[in-house]
Design a protein around this motif. Structure first.
Motif, PDB file in Angstrom:
ATOM      1  N   TYR A  71       0.833  -1.206   0.000  1.00  0.00           N
ATOM      2  CA  TYR A  71       0.000   0.000   0.000  1.00  0.00           C
ATOM      3  C   TYR A  71       0.868   1.257   0.000  1.00  0.00           C
ATOM      4  N   ALA A  72       1.928   1.263   0.809  1.00  0.00           N
ATOM      5  CA  ALA A  72       2.800   2.431   0.939  1.00  0.00           C
ATOM      6  C   ALA A  72       3.412   2.842  -0.399  1.00  0.00           C
ATOM      7  N   ILE A  73       3.589   1.898  -1.310  1.00  0.00           N
ATOM      8  CA  ILE A  73       4.133   2.189  -2.632  1.00  0.00           C
ATOM      9  C   ILE A  73       3.017   2.554  -3.606  1.00  0.00           C
ATOM     10  N   ASN A  74       1.999   1.704  -3.689  1.00  0.00           N
ATOM     11  CA  ASN A  74       0.961   1.873  -4.709  1.00  0.00           C
ATOM     12  C   ASN A  74       0.072   3.086  -4.511  1.00  0.00           C
ATOM     13  N   LYS A  75      -0.030   3.600  -3.296  1.00  0.00           N
ATOM     14  CA  LYS A  75      -0.866   4.793  -3.078  1.00  0.00           C
ATOM     15  C   LYS A  75      -0.310   6.012  -3.820  1.00  0.00           C
ATOM     16  N   HIS A  76       0.945   5.948  -4.269  1.00  0.00           N
ATOM     17  CA  HIS A  76       1.553   7.054  -5.008  1.00  0.00           C
ATOM     18  C   HIS A  76       1.311   6.966  -6.520  1.00  0.00           C
ATOM     19  N   ASN A  77       0.737   5.870  -6.985  1.00  0.00           N
ATOM     20  CA  ASN A  77       0.427   5.744  -8.409  1.00  0.00           C
ATOM     21  C   ASN A  77      -0.806   6.588  -8.715  1.00  0.00           C
ATOM     22  N   LYS A  78      -0.784   7.320  -9.818  1.00  0.00           N
ATOM     23  CA  LYS A  78      -1.922   8.170 -10.197  1.00  0.00           C
ATOM     24  C   LYS A  78      -3.195   7.354 -10.422  1.00  0.00           C
ATOM     25  N   ASP A  79      -3.061   6.052 -10.718  1.00  0.00           N
ATOM     26  CA  ASP A  79      -4.222   5.195 -10.955  1.00  0.00           C
ATOM     27  C   ASP A  79      -4.720   4.480  -9.699  1.00  0.00           C
ATOM     28  N   PHE A  80      -4.099   4.742  -8.549  1.00  0.00           N
ATOM     29  CA  PHE A  80      -4.512   4.086  -7.312  1.00  0.00           C
ATOM     30  C   PHE A  80      -5.940   4.484  -6.961  1.00  0.00           C
TER      31      PHE A  80
ATOM     32  N   GLU B 158     -14.653  -3.901  -4.703  1.00  0.00           N
ATOM     33  CA  GLU B 158     -14.117  -4.574  -5.892  1.00  0.00           C
ATOM     34  C   GLU B 158     -13.494  -3.627  -6.912  1.00  0.00           C
ATOM     35  N   THR B 159     -13.596  -2.317  -6.716  1.00  0.00           N
ATOM     36  CA  THR B 159     -12.975  -1.401  -7.668  1.00  0.00           C
ATOM     37  C   THR B 159     -11.758  -0.695  -7.072  1.00  0.00           C
ATOM     38  N   SER B 160     -11.434  -0.965  -5.832  1.00  0.00           N
ATOM     39  CA  SER B 160     -10.287  -0.320  -5.209  1.00  0.00           C
ATOM     40  C   SER B 160      -9.080  -1.250  -5.244  1.00  0.00           C
ATOM     41  N   HIS B 161      -7.933  -0.748  -4.803  1.00  0.00           N
ATOM     42  CA  HIS B 161      -6.702  -1.539  -4.793  1.00  0.00           C
ATOM     43  C   HIS B 161      -6.381  -2.090  -3.406  1.00  0.00           C
ATOM     44  N   LYS B 162      -7.319  -1.984  -2.472  1.00  0.00           N
ATOM     45  CA  LYS B 162      -7.149  -2.568  -1.146  1.00  0.00           C
ATOM     46  C   LYS B 162      -8.531  -3.017  -0.679  1.00  0.00           C
ATOM     47  N   TRP B 163      -8.711  -4.317  -0.542  1.00  0.00           N
ATOM     48  CA  TRP B 163     -10.002  -4.882  -0.153  1.00  0.00           C
ATOM     49  C   TRP B 163      -9.934  -5.412   1.262  1.00  0.00           C
TER      50      TRP B 163
END
Length: 94
Positions: free
Chosen positions: A68-77, A86-91
């Protein structure tokens, strides 16, 4: 406290994204074996569709890591919201 993990070279994917499962387990006794599994856990996703590692994509942390600490910085997060698991990157799973 211990963390157990293993890198999988041919990972399972959901919607073509790498993911990890965080399941909380408490071992109370060995003989007899007594284990409790918490009913809720986490599923965390990479934010870029997975491709087998190659020279040109191996440094793409958004593709190969699910932190999460890395992917939250992606513009598509996509932030988790209870209505749209089901549409988020953390369930959360229960």
């Amino acid at each position: 406290n211990y963390v157990v993990q293993k890198y999988i070279h041919n990972p399972l994917l959901i919607d073509n994204l790498k993911f990890d499962l965080r399941i909380y387990v408490l071992i109370v006794g060995i003989d007899p074996l007594r284990i409790f599994i918490y009913k809720d856990g986490l599923v965390r996703f990479a934010t870029v569709p997975y491709e087998n590692p190659s020279d040109w994509n191996i440094t793409n942390m958004f593709m190969h890591l699910t932190n999460y600490a890395i992917n939250k910085h992606n513009k598509d997060f996509k932030e988790n919201n209870d209505d749209e698991n089901e549409t988020s990157h953390k369930w959360s799973f229960q």
